[in-house]
Motif scaffolding. Structure first.
Motif, short mmCIF file in Angstrom:
data_model
loop_
_atom_site.label_atom_id
_atom_site.label_comp_id
_atom_site.label_asym_id
_atom_site.label_seq_id
_atom_site.Cartn_x
_atom_site.Cartn_y
_atom_site.Cartn_z
N UNK A 12 0.81 -1.17 -0.15
CA UNK A 12 0.01 -0.06 -0.03
C UNK A 12 1.01 1.25 0.06
N UNK A 13 1.71 1.27 1.08
CA UNK A 13 2.92 2.27 0.88
C UNK A 13 3.50 2.72 -0.55
N UNK A 14 4.06 1.60 -0.99
CA UNK A 14 4.90 1.80 -2.24
C UNK A 14 3.67 2.25 -3.28
N UNK A 15 2.65 1.79 -3.27
CA UNK A 15 1.41 2.33 -4.22
C UNK A 15 1.23 3.87 -4.15
N UNK A 18 4.54 5.66 -5.16
CA UNK A 18 4.49 5.70 -6.58
C UNK A 18 3.74 6.95 -7.31
N UNK A 19 2.39 7.20 -6.48
CA UNK A 19 1.42 8.02 -7.05
C UNK A 19 1.30 9.33 -6.15
N UNK A 20 2.43 9.57 -5.68
CA UNK A 20 2.79 10.84 -4.85
C UNK A 20 2.51 12.11 -5.71
N UNK A 21 2.89 12.11 -6.73
CA UNK A 21 2.76 13.32 -7.69
C UNK A 21 1.28 13.45 -8.19
N UNK A 22 0.88 12.31 -8.62
CA UNK A 22 -0.35 12.37 -9.29
C UNK A 22 -1.44 12.63 -8.13
N UNK A 23 -1.41 12.14 -6.78
CA UNK A 23 -2.24 12.55 -5.81
C UNK A 23 -2.07 14.10 -5.37
N UNK A 24 -0.93 14.46 -5.26
CA UNK A 24 -0.69 15.86 -5.09
C UNK A 24 -1.29 16.78 -6.14
N UNK A 25 -1.02 16.38 -7.31
CA UNK A 25 -1.72 17.16 -8.51
C UNK A 25 -3.56 17.24 -8.41
N UNK A 31 -7.42 21.74 -3.76
CA UNK A 31 -6.88 22.06 -2.29
C UNK A 31 -5.56 22.73 -2.33
N UNK A 32 -4.52 22.25 -1.70
CA UNK A 32 -3.23 22.90 -1.27
C UNK A 32 -2.02 22.03 -1.73
N UNK A 33 -2.26 21.08 -2.75
CA UNK A 33 -1.07 20.34 -3.49
C UNK A 33 -0.32 19.57 -2.27
N UNK A 34 -0.83 19.06 -1.58
CA UNK A 34 -0.18 18.39 -0.63
C UNK A 34 -0.62 16.79 -0.14
N UNK A 35 -1.67 16.27 -0.87
CA UNK A 35 -2.09 15.10 -0.31
C UNK A 35 -1.01 13.90 -0.61
N UNK A 36 -0.49 13.89 -1.61
CA UNK A 36 0.43 12.96 -2.18
C UNK A 36 1.60 12.89 -1.38
N UNK A 37 2.34 14.18 -1.22
CA UNK A 37 3.34 14.38 -0.30
C UNK A 37 2.99 13.98 1.21
N UNK A 192 -6.98 8.03 -3.18
CA UNK A 192 -5.90 7.21 -2.31
C UNK A 192 -6.49 6.16 -1.66
N UNK A 193 -7.87 6.39 -1.07
CA UNK A 193 -8.55 5.25 -0.70
C UNK A 193 -8.95 4.11 -1.47
#
Ligand SMILES: Nc1ncnc2c1ncn2[C@@H]1O[C@H](COP(=O)(O)OP(=O)(O)O)[C@@H](O)[C@H]1O
Ligand SMILES: [Mg+2]
Length: 206
Positions: A12-15, A18-25, A31-37, A192-193
């Motif tokens: 789950x963590x690796x997924x 991997x998708x940090x930038x996508x979720x942040x975008x 929002x405030x561009x931090x969910x993936x981060x 992310x869920x």
């Protein structure tokens, strides 16, 4: 050697990482561009801090929740942290995952998220993926489906929930500041869920 529950959480963590930038975008749009981060930081800590040898699913989920709570930040940190800690109670002392327990854990996670965040279905949050997924999961288990079959159907419902979030305005969290301008964008937390449920399904299929 490491336990299955740790391996699943690591995936789950690796997924998420991997998708940090996508979720942040996605969070940049509404929002405030931090969910993936935020989530990637939290799961990096989970991968490092949770004991890979601990076979007690309840312990592992509890440690995961506490770690997310203290490292993720934002709205999603306390919400995901609570979800994992509530699910942990269902699995206290257990080393195997069955359909009924999984269902109870999903329901406990929803109750925890709602207690903290006061959101209901249709407010463009992670609940718009988790609630329909849990409904479908419960129906499938009641109908005699296997854990993987039920999770497969739950993942489809969660993905549909993400699509649904594009059609509605946010009324909770930062995205609610945008009002109707949040329509047309998918919710980062619901996304992310859904990734989380898909990773668990893929893990259990192996
Ligand atoms: N009250 C709430 N209940 C459930 N989920 C929420 C709530 N508020 C926000 N969220 C979820 O949190 C996500 C945003 O997480 P994140 O960006 O990490 O935190 P923040 O909004 O504080 O920057 C949203 O996409 C939404 O799914
Ligand atoms: Mg954010």
């Amino acid at each position: 050697m490491s336990t299955k529950v740790y391996d699943c959480l690591k995936q789950i963590g690796e997924k998420i990482i991997e998708n940090k930038d996508f979720l942040t975008d996605l969070d940049r749009e509404i929002g405030d561009a931090d969910h993936g981060v935020n989530m990637a930081r939290g799961f990096q800590a989970v991968i490092e801090k949770v004991d890979p040898e601990d076979a007690d699913i309840g312990n592992v989920l509890k440690k995961t929740g506490m770690t997310l709570l203290s490292t993720v930040g934002g709205a999603s940190g306390p919400l995901y942290g609570t979800a994992y800690m509530e699910a942990a109670k269902v699995f206290a002392g257990k080393t195997e995952v069955g359909g009924e327990d999984f269902k109870a854990a999903l329901e406990a996670a929803i109750a925890g998220i709602q207690k903290r965040g006061k959101a209901v279905k249709g407010e463009k949050t992670m609940l718009d993926a988790l609630m329909p997924a849990t409904d479908v999961f419960s129906e499938k288990i009641a109908g005699g489906a296997s854990l993987v079959e039920a999770l497969d159907a739950a993942c489809t419902a969660a993905a549909e929930g993400v699509e649904f979030t594009k059609t509605i305005a946010a009324t909770k969290g930062r995205a609610s500041y945008l009002g109707d301008r949040s329509i047309g964008h998918q919710d980062p937390g619901a996304t992310s869920l859904t990734m989380t449920l898909e990773t668990i399904r893929d893990f259990l299929k192996e």
